[in-house]
Write a protein that holds these residues in place. Sequence first.
Motif, mmCIF file in Angstrom:
data_model
loop_
_atom_site.group_PDB
_atom_site.id
_atom_site.type_symbol
_atom_site.label_atom_id
_atom_site.label_comp_id
_atom_site.label_asym_id
_atom_site.label_seq_id
_atom_site.Cartn_x
_atom_site.Cartn_y
_atom_site.Cartn_z
ATOM 1 N N GLU A 182 35.264 35.654 21.204
ATOM 2 C CA GLU A 182 34.091 36.269 20.596
ATOM 3 C C GLU A 182 33.740 37.595 21.272
ATOM 4 N N HIS A 183 33.997 37.689 22.584
ATOM 5 C CA HIS A 183 33.663 38.925 23.298
ATOM 6 C C HIS A 183 34.856 39.862 23.458
ATOM 7 N N SER A 184 35.923 39.604 22.708
ATOM 8 C CA SER A 184 37.074 40.511 22.739
ATOM 9 C C SER A 184 36.890 41.583 21.673
ATOM 10 N N ASP A 185 37.699 42.626 21.756
ATOM 11 C CA ASP A 185 37.604 43.691 20.750
ATOM 12 C C ASP A 185 38.028 43.170 19.380
ATOM 13 N N SER A 186 39.108 42.358 19.377
ATOM 14 C CA SER A 186 39.680 41.923 18.092
ATOM 15 C C SER A 186 38.941 40.736 17.481
ATOM 16 N N LYS A 187 38.290 39.933 18.321
ATOM 17 C CA LYS A 187 37.665 38.667 17.910
ATOM 18 C C LYS A 187 38.685 37.743 17.225
ATOM 19 N N ASN A 188 39.936 37.905 17.608
ATOM 20 C CA ASN A 188 41.016 37.122 17.005
ATOM 21 C C ASN A 188 41.759 36.411 18.128
ATOM 22 N N ILE A 189 41.857 35.090 18.034
ATOM 23 C CA ILE A 189 42.427 34.318 19.144
ATOM 24 C C ILE A 189 43.897 34.657 19.389
ATOM 25 N N HIS A 190 44.618 35.040 18.343
ATOM 26 C CA HIS A 190 46.032 35.380 18.534
ATOM 27 C C HIS A 190 46.183 36.702 19.274
ATOM 28 N N LYS A 191 45.248 37.625 19.010
ATOM 29 C CA LYS A 191 45.357 38.949 19.632
ATOM 30 C C LYS A 191 44.677 39.001 21.002
ATOM 31 N N ALA A 192 43.575 38.248 21.161
ATOM 32 C CA ALA A 192 42.745 38.393 22.368
ATOM 33 C C ALA A 192 43.484 38.006 23.644
ATOM 34 N N PHE A 193 44.463 37.124 23.542
ATOM 35 C CA PHE A 193 45.134 36.655 24.752
ATOM 36 C C PHE A 193 46.541 37.204 24.913
ATOM 37 N N LYS A 194 46.914 38.176 24.094
ATOM 38 C CA LYS A 194 48.212 38.839 24.273
ATOM 39 C C LYS A 194 48.216 39.524 25.638
ATOM 40 N N PRO A 195 49.403 39.574 26.301
ATOM 41 C CA PRO A 195 49.439 40.158 27.642
ATOM 42 C C PRO A 195 48.878 41.580 27.698
ATOM 43 N N ASN A 196 49.071 42.347 26.658
ATOM 44 C CA ASN A 196 48.597 43.725 26.711
ATOM 45 C C ASN A 196 47.236 43.911 26.035
ATOM 46 N N ALA A 197 46.572 42.787 25.688
ATOM 47 C CA ALA A 197 45.260 42.898 25.045
ATOM 48 C C ALA A 197 44.238 43.369 26.075
ATOM 49 N N PRO A 198 43.214 44.109 25.626
ATOM 50 C CA PRO A 198 42.181 44.532 26.571
ATOM 51 C C PRO A 198 41.491 43.315 27.192
ATOM 52 N N GLU A 199 41.036 43.488 28.409
ATOM 53 C CA GLU A 199 40.376 42.406 29.135
ATOM 54 C C GLU A 199 39.169 41.900 28.338
ATOM 55 N N THR A 200 38.955 40.609 28.371
ATOM 56 C CA THR A 200 37.761 40.068 27.714
ATOM 57 C C THR A 200 37.042 39.122 28.679
ATOM 58 N N ILE A 201 35.797 38.831 28.374
ATOM 59 C CA ILE A 201 34.941 38.136 29.337
ATOM 60 C C ILE A 201 34.351 36.885 28.723
#
Lengths: 428, 178
Positions: free
Chosen positions: B24-43
């Motif tokens: 929810e606090h990631s840029d993409s708000k997408n579970i597949h994208k939020a945890f990709k190794p190169n995805a921006p840090e999320t909190i």
Amino acid sequence: MNKFDYLIIGNSTAAVGAIEAIRAAGDNGSIGVVAHETEHTYSRPLITYFMAGKVAEENVYYRPGNFYERMGVECMFGRQMKSVDVEGRSVLLEDGERIGYGLLMIAAGGSPIAPPIPGMDRPGVFFMNTMDDARKAKGWLQHNKRAVVIGGGLTGLKTAEALANLGQEVIVVELAPRVLAAAMDEACSELVRQVLVSKGIEILTEVQVTRIDGCDDSNDVCFATLSTGEVISCDTVFMAIGVRPRIELVKDSGIEIGRGILVDRHMRTNIPNVYASGDIAEAFDPLFGGQRVLPILPNAYIGGRVAGMNMTGKEASYNVGMSVNSVNFFGFPFMSAGFATQEEGDGFKVFKKLDGTNYRKIVTRESKLVGMLISGDVERAGLMTGMMRAGVSVEGMEQDLLDGKLGLICLPKDVLEERIHSSGRNWQ
Amino acid sequence: MWRIRAIPEVCIGCGLCRVWCKVEHSDSKNIHKAFKPNAPETISCVELEESGCESFAMQCRQCDEPLCAYGCITGAMTKDPDTGLVTVDKKKCVGCWTCILMCPNGVIKRDERNGRSAIKCDLCKDRGFPSCVEHCPNDALVIEESPMNPLAAHSAPLSGSSRGDENILFSEEVDDDE
């Protein structure tokens, strides 16, 4: 004579706390605010950020522009209180007007300490206490480049940081053997010193400025002479030695004073319908076990809120007024609470851990946590102030506290239950 | 107003609350994208507390008397008088972290992804319903609806009472001995 149900002297954090509490209680009584400054209520800690251009002017304000309107407050700004008549329930202003009150709260804050240094009145000497100070200094600094900051406390060092951010050469002159001596122990103030020095700030300790001189052709600041005899060239001097409660405002009024205006746990003075809070008050500190002057923003708001609630007849007690400070220099965070400078002895136990620039210290008394100091990794630091307020025993947990390993789950069952279920209203 | 409450007795410590909070606090708000190794840090604004086989999740309780907001030096942290939500105005926050020092539950985080600002549970207000609660597989997080504290809200006092109503601000006992 103009008269208010609630008359508040001062327009900073404590005043806002009281105003919001009065209105939150559903009380529609008239509120008048007298302040010697002409500004809309603003955040005092942000003035160095404003001077450095890090915070825009509109974001220095502590509450939205329509705050007074929304709260139904009549503002009497740019006016100074001269005296209080507690018998007649009125306040006399410097301009001669007398204003009546039902209940009075004095939250006039502190005034900066002005040491008797020859040359204090020269152009180029500034305090860093008000928005007006910051505005004047900001303009002056545009055509100057080398500043001396007198005082290595919080205000002095945040001023130094702001100056360095502006590209100024900065020299901090501190009388004590180290910076932030009131809030930190030796190890932690050394970490602060290293951060500041790494950004080019020069720090001189155990030394004073004895005079400020101009040049042959100008009255403006040109040199500062130190107690060592050394003369340093500079074009700006900031005075940041500290603030003292403006108790002269209530002199001979019958309101009891110590170092500040003495208040009980309802923030009430010895006069039943007169309250005080914020930097002017000498209020209860539960760890210290008595009243003391503690000029920090969180306590000003909470004290103001407690006063406001009591003034409307909703009983509230000020029991969380311990010392707390969170500050960063160039993004590197430091936090302290309670007996942070305490060393082992006098019934205190002290545990420390230094790992590079990450420092942690905890202080216990009768197995309860009564002090902490952290640099670097400040994650979940509030768990510790929470433990301090709750007065839980931390015996056997000291190492985990130093390692930052503790969670709420380590709290005694009844405290934990309260944390999970409560509506967050009673913080003791 | 809403609060999220943990039920430790049924928490299995799976940590899905943290996973979904991060989404929810990631840029993409997408579970597949939020945890990709190169995805921006999320909190994650949820803490998972564990000790032995006990566990529970903890996030902001939207306190009636929010010490974080009272300690906020800028006015960035406020309690919404209408919704009861304690929110951070990122434009005003300077990242002094006083709120982190004030919060007794340790549930305010540092967000240094884009400038410096505090970040905390916002009850997924853009989403409509808290993601951690929705995705908890064992109902160990629930929504608790409580009446607004009349003292926290700028409204007329309510007659409804929630736990702790008898205690007013910071202490029930008042023994002025000084």
